[in-house]
Scaffold this active site. Structure first.
Site, short mmCIF file in Angstrom:
data_model
loop_
_atom_site.label_atom_id
_atom_site.label_comp_id
_atom_site.label_asym_id
_atom_site.label_seq_id
_atom_site.Cartn_x
_atom_site.Cartn_y
_atom_site.Cartn_z
CB THR A 125 -0.82 -0.06 1.30
OG1 THR A 125 -1.70 -1.16 1.19
CG2 THR A 125 -1.60 1.20 1.59
NE ARG B 84 -8.96 -7.47 3.48
CZ ARG B 84 -7.97 -6.59 3.51
NH1 ARG B 84 -7.77 -5.79 2.48
NH2 ARG B 84 -7.19 -6.50 4.54
CB VAL B 85 -13.27 -3.09 2.42
CG1 VAL B 85 -12.65 -1.70 2.55
CG2 VAL B 85 -14.18 -3.15 1.20
N GLY B 86 -10.09 -3.54 3.41
CA GLY B 86 -9.15 -3.43 4.53
C GLY B 86 -9.28 -2.11 5.26
CG ASP B 87 -5.75 -0.77 7.17
OD1 ASP B 87 -5.60 -1.59 6.24
OD2 ASP B 87 -4.82 -0.04 7.56
CB THR C 16 1.14 0.04 4.97
OG1 THR C 16 1.35 -1.17 4.22
CG2 THR C 16 2.44 0.42 5.66
N GLY C 17 -0.40 -2.56 6.28
CA GLY C 17 -0.23 -3.82 6.99
C GLY C 17 -1.47 -4.67 6.90
N GLY D 206 -4.75 -5.34 7.29
CA GLY D 206 -5.81 -4.38 7.56
C GLY D 206 -6.78 -4.75 8.66
#
Ligand code: ASP
Length: 353
Positions: free
Chosen positions: A217, A245-248, A268-269, A271
């Site tokens: 990211t 799926r949606v991350g942070d 970043t990481g 999520g």
């Protein structure tokens, strides 16, 4: 006698001036910028020297572009958008062109931006046709009454806002495709059809280990000459993601947050952990309510709270008084920072400053 007196008085005055100068707080830089290109299993041993040079050159170009905007008095939002657009066009990063693929063989892009001066924010998730998701996030913030748009609706809004639309195959890169195929094979999952419009397959020199693609990211935090801070993040999410799926990254307070009362953060990481800990807001809360320095707050959240949950990743941060920080618990994080009058610092591995 008199000259002895003069010398003594002079010495006392000089000492007290020096002491007063030492007590004076250092003048805050007028602008500052910190950027990241993802955290993860980034190790010297497995990184080719050509790849490393390419990342350092690209971080250098992106940071300088942001610094230029800030130096001529541009806003932190303008600097963030300018830098992230460069990253989104660069296949080295998991954002825009070069994003990782979903298990169905698609590129679904997420981005967010937040203005610390007024707490306005814009975010998008699951975008497939907008060339620069960060500009779309900014348009959501500035040209719609909403904070977050998803999927086809978000792309439709982008087209209406006059943002460049591309065929989904624009985001395709062979390196990411082969990496997906490798992961799905390893997991015994079906391999989707090569996306329509993708170029004919070519051999890829270097496919990173499967873990490396979980990250990548990009994000930027900046302080401008007007004293305003902001944060922005853009990503393709995690490789092989399923079910929308949606991350942070596009979740305000998790992967992206900015308030002039405390700080601006881009994460970043992995999520899921960042969402559960509301990492970006948590760092700023420690600064705001506990009076921690930015670095201390960043380390507390990454090395104590995130690690307690066995999460991986990192953050970059900036505060209105010019403090800059980064913290991560992975072997590496592509990163760079610069404040007005200071040197541009570019680092990759965790043994670098
Ligand atoms: N945080 C992003 C996500 O979970 C991935 C990354 O930072 O590489 O979607």
């Amino acid at each position: 006698m008199r000259s002895m007196f003069n010398i003594l008085t002079g010495a006392i005055l000089a000492t007290s001036f020096a002491a007063a100068a030492a007590e004076q707080p250092q003048p805050a830089p007028k602008w500052a910028i910190v950027i990241h290109g993802g955290a993860g299993v980034i190790e010297r041993a497995s990184m080719g020297s050509k790849t490393e040079a390419a990342y350092r050159a690209s971080l250098n170009e992106a940071a300088q572009a942001g610094a230029k905007v800030l130096d001529r008095g541009g806003s932190s939002l303008d600097a963030i958008e300018a830098v992230i657009r460069i990253f989104e066009d660069d296949p080295l990063y998991n954002a825009g062109r070069g994003a990782v693929f979903t298990a169905e063989g698609k590129n679904e892009l997420d981005a967010a931006i937040m203005d610390g001066s007024n707490l306005k924010a814009g975010a998008v998730a699951g975008v497939t046709r907008t060339r620069h998701p960060i500009s779309l996030a900014r348009a959501v913030m500035e040209k719609s009454p909403h904070v977050m748009l998803i999927g086809m609706g978000a792309d439709t809004f982008a087209a209406q806002a006059g943002l460049e639309q591309v065929d989904p195959s624009y985001f395709f890169t062979e390196r990411r495709w082969q990496s997906l195929v490798k992961q799905l094979k390893k997991e015994g999952l079906p391999i989707p059809q090569r996306p329509a419009g993708a170029p004919v397959p070519v051999p890829v020199a270097e496919i990173e280990p499967p873990n490396a693609h979980k990250f990548g990211t990009v994000g930027v935090v900046a302080l401008d000459r007007a004293g305003h801070i902001a944060a922005g993040t853009s990503t393709g999410g995690t490789q092989g993601k399923k079910w929308g799926r949606v991350g942070d990254s596009p979740i305000i307070g998790a992967g992206t947050y900015a308030s002039n009362q405390s700080c601006a953060v881009s994460a970043t990481g992995a999520g899921e952990y960042f969402i559960r800990l509301t990492v970006a807001r948590e760092v700023c809360a420690l600064v705001e309510y506990k009076g921690m320095t930015l670095q201390k707050a960043a380390d507390q959240v990454i090395h104590k709270e995130l690690e307690a949950l066995h999460g991986d990743g990192g953050i970059i941060a900036v505060a209105p008084d010019g403090q800059m920080a980064w913290s991560f618990n992975t072997p590496g994080m592509y990163r760079a920072r610069q404040a007005e009058g200071g040197k541009l610092q570019i680092s990759i591995y965790n043994d670098e400053p």
